[in-house]
Design an enzyme around this catalytic site. Structure first.
Site, mmCIF file in Angstrom:
data_model
loop_
_atom_site.group_PDB
_atom_site.id
_atom_site.type_symbol
_atom_site.label_atom_id
_atom_site.label_comp_id
_atom_site.label_asym_id
_atom_site.label_seq_id
_atom_site.Cartn_x
_atom_site.Cartn_y
_atom_site.Cartn_z
ATOM 1 N N ALA A 227 0.815 -1.210 0.000
ATOM 2 C CA ALA A 227 0.000 0.000 0.000
ATOM 3 C C ALA A 227 0.854 1.269 0.000
ATOM 4 C CB ALA A 227 -0.940 -0.018 1.203
ATOM 5 N N HIS A 228 0.170 2.414 -0.058
ATOM 6 C CA HIS A 228 0.860 3.696 -0.184
ATOM 7 C C HIS A 228 1.740 4.010 1.026
ATOM 8 C CE1 HIS A 228 -2.933 5.885 1.611
ATOM 9 N NE2 HIS A 228 -2.500 4.906 2.352
ATOM 10 N N ASN A 229 2.882 4.633 0.722
ATOM 11 C CA ASN A 229 3.838 5.105 1.729
ATOM 12 C C ASN A 229 4.518 3.985 2.517
ATOM 13 O OD1 ASN A 229 1.619 7.510 1.604
ATOM 14 N ND2 ASN A 229 3.683 8.321 1.931
#
Length: 348
Positions: free
Chosen positions: A239-241
């Site tokens: 997922a993001h980051n």
């Protein structure tokens, strides 16, 4: 192309037992051996096949004790699995590589294409994209605006690399993977959910391999980072980051929620799930289907949900299987106690 046992032994640093002039021209599993094939034995469960295999040459570990003679020529090495991996890498490197740009590819005028690059039919290289020397871009790959690929990358069909993402050198991305789709960011409001723009990128460092249909989301801001040497299996979601540390490996269907950081040299079994905003230390091994709700310190081997040490986990599972009978025993004890109380009460 044929190789002798002597040549192979010199290449892998091994010692020939048998005919050093025996030749091979292909590979085979030890249980499916045939004349002219090279096999290997590293798992003791397959030792019995060594005495019947038809393979001409077999790589074995130095510590293998033979029960009786074998037909095949043996090459003793310190680690048969590593030796065959080295040979397979050599075999793969000798395969001819395609070069040139297919006339059906679409390449923007501002894109920069390195030397000895192959770009297959219906691939799209967008404005400002960069493809490094000796890279292979297969059919139907899309490289978005301003995305950059280093040297010796191998991108299989139907991979999508979104705008601005940065791919290092010697990176392999298998078919259907998506690099840089929007992170799952939505803010609830009275009308439902409002999308939070995902304006960051994905950075993949050198010597990374990514399996088929794996998705690595772009960050809300900054970058989602896959460090050098990481190996990801098929159907993984990052997922993001998130950040995945150097030389970490993950089996199929692992899922990482947003903003979680995983250390170096970790090993995750299939279907491990990790909650968001956590920190996983270095050298953490997680068994298949483990669910991780909180951060983990370095140098641990864990399994289960929440993760625990293997001994504690298997003891807990043994107790869990006995719960129905234990519940019956408890109910029977309660009845006996209630009957005893009633009996004492009536005597008084």
């Amino acid at each position: 192309m044929e190789f002798t046992a002597k040549q192979i032994a010199e290449f892998v640093g091994g010692h020939v037992i048998g005919d050093e002039n025996a030749t091979v021209n292909t590979f085979a599993k030890i249980e499916e051996g045939k004349k002219g094939a090279l096999s290997f034995l590293s798992n003791p469960k397959y030792t019995h096949w060594l005495y019947d295999t038809e393979s001409s040459i077999v790589l074995v570990n130095n510590d293998l004790v033979l029960e009786h003679e074998v037909k095949a020529t043996l090459i003793r090495v310190s680690n048969a699995y590593e030796a065959v991996a080295k040979l397979l890498q050599l075999y793969e490197s000798m395969k001819p590589k395609k070069t040139g740009i297919d006339p059906l590819a679409s390449i923007a005028s501002s894109a920069k294409i390195g030397e000895n690059v192959y770009i297959g039919p219906f691939a799209v290289i967008s404005e400002g994209a960069v493809i490094g020397d000796n890279s292979q871009i297969s059919a139907h790959v899309v490289v978005g605006d301003g995305a950059k690929l280093g040297t010796k990358c191998l991108i299989y069909p139907n991979v999508t690399i979104y705008q601005g993402c940065q791919i290092g050198n010697n990176v392999t991305i298998h078919a259907g993977s998506v690099i840089g789709a929007d992170g799952f960011g939505f803010a609830p409001n009275v009308d439902g959910y409002e999308k939070i723009p995902q304006i960051g990128i994905v950075i993949i460092e050198d010597n990374v391999e990514i399996g088929a249909n794996t998705c690595i989301d772009r960050s809300t801001m900054g970058a989602t980072i896959i460090r050098k040497g990481v190996k990801l299996d098929n159907l993984i979601q990052i997922a993001h980051n998130c950040e995945v540390g150097e030389n970490t490996v993950m089996s199929a269907q692992v899922g990482m929620a947003g903003s979680t950081k995983v250390g170096s040299w970790c090993m995750f079994g299939g279907q491990v799930g990790i909650a968001g905003h956590l920190t996983i230390g270095d050298h953490v091994n997680l068994g298949a289907q483990s669910g991780v709700p909180s951060s983990l310190k370095s140098n641990q081997t864990l399994i289960g949900t929440p993760p625990m040490g293997p001994t504690a986990y298997f003891k807990s599972q043994a107790i869990f299987r006995r719960l129905p009978s234990m519940y019956k025993e408890l109910a029977a004890l309660r009845k006996e106690i209630d009957d005893l109380k009633a009996s004492i009460g009536s005597d008084n």
